[in-house]
Design an enzyme around this catalytic site. Structure first.
Site: not given
Length: 367
Positions: A210-211
């Site tokens: 998700h970064r």
């Protein structure tokens, strides 16, 4: 009576807050009162509200509903909203978790109004100032009255920066470890996700990505998914898909390219806990998931160039592979084929009690 405002905004903070809220109810009732403020940083139903429901946390008293936006826009809205709540109500102190924009906003707003700040997960350092989280955690540490460090490494970082000469540094242990000990035994019964997905214990890989430095970079994202695609031909790969990752995959026309990867919607707290504790290996770019994997004695491939949880890597329970396909595959093969040990590095599971007693002592309430 000590009156605290707790600021939360992202999924991990909601989960961490459960440990403190539960401990106040069990051990500090009548001595400490907690009021929750949700900034709305995570506004997706599956990324936020479901965690309140599952963890038994009362609905937030204040909800800013800031939603998405650039870092500056989002943080500015939060500062305005938190400042307004602090001005209109009396709070003895503010509790902040981790390193999100909600953390930064709470620290700035409270410091301007001279409200004592209690930072949980203080002292973490990736030493990568290009990460927004690194900026957020450093600023919050600089402004805090008590710095609750989860590990000895975090304590050492704060002392190296001289913060122990200005604020109190407490090695508290990790509230997420409190939660894992409390909730892990009930996760399978509460979620039933392995049965629904037809998964067998220790016979699948759990992946979470998700970064923004991974999702927003087509080269990095493609490399990660190519590595997962190779792994998926050896063992099932399950990925609860973060909304940001989903949008990026669709915009890059990659969403249908890795059919062997089992994509599922964002998982609830009990679902992700169950998936973590039965995975053969966890592949993630999340700091929180790295820790949870360690608590649940699962080895972890870290899809980042560095990590703030250096203890996990030093112990050999995690390998930093960044977004390099070959390194991801090598790390997976290494971790899936070796015996890893998981010593008690993050406290004894009583971090919330340590934190709340220190807050009582700060205000001179020693009864």
């Amino acid at each position: 009576m000590i009156n605290l405002l707790t600021v939360i905004g992202a999924r991990p903070q909601i989960i961490k807050a459960a440990a403190l809220s539960r401990t106040i109810d069990q051990h500090f009732k009548g001595r400490i009162t907690e009021h929750l403020l949700h900034t709305g940083q995570h506004y997706d139903q599956n990324m936020s509200q479901v965690f309140f429901d599952e963890l038994g946390i009362p609905a937030p008293e204040f909800n800013l509903g800031v939603g998405s936006g650039s870092h500056g826009e989002q943080t500015a809205k939060m500062i305005v909203g938190i400042e307004s709540v602090l001005c209109q109500n009396h709070f003895d102190g503010i509790v902040l978790y981790g390193d999100t924009n909600s953390t930064l906003a709470g620290a700035v707003a409270a410091s301007k109004l001279q409200v004592p700040i209690f930072h949980i997960e203080a002292g973490l350092r990736s030493f990568n100032m290009s990460m927004p989280e690194e900026v957020n955690r450093i600023v919050c540490d600089q402004l805090s009255s008590i710095l609750f460090a989860p590990t000895q490494t975090a304590v050492d970082n704060l002392r190296a920066e001289g913060l122990d000469r200005r604020s109190k540094v407490v090695k508290s242990g990790d509230v997420m470890y409190d939660n894992c000990l409390h909730f892990a035994p009930m996760a399978d019964a509460k979620s039933g996700i392995l049965g629904r997905l037809g998964l067998k214990a220790n016979d699948y890989v759990l992946a979470t990505i998700h970064r923004d430095f991974n999702t927003d970079d087509p080269i990095r994202l493609r490399s990660i998914f190519e590595a997962l695609g190779v792994i998926s031909k050896m063992i099932p790969v399950v990925m609860p898909l973060h909304p940001r990752t989903k949008a990026c995959l669709q915009s890059m026309n990659l969403d249908a390219s890795y059919e062997n990867i089992r994509i599922i919607p964002p998982a609830s707290f009990f679902e992700i806990l169950s998936l973590q504790q039965h995975a053969q290996v966890v592949v993630t770019d999340s700091g929180g998931v790295q820790k949870e994997a360690f608590f649940l004695e699962r080895p972890c491939v870290i899809i980042r160039p560095e990590t703030e949880w250096v203890e996990i890597v030093e112990q050999g329970a995690g390998i930093i592979a960044d977004a390099n396909q070959d390194r991801i595959l090598e790390a997976y093969r290494t971790l899936s084929g070796k015996k890893v040990t998981f010593p008690e590095l993050f406290g004894t599971g009583r971090a919330a009690q340590v934190i709340l007693k220190e807050i009582e002592d700060y205000f001179g309430n020693n009864d």
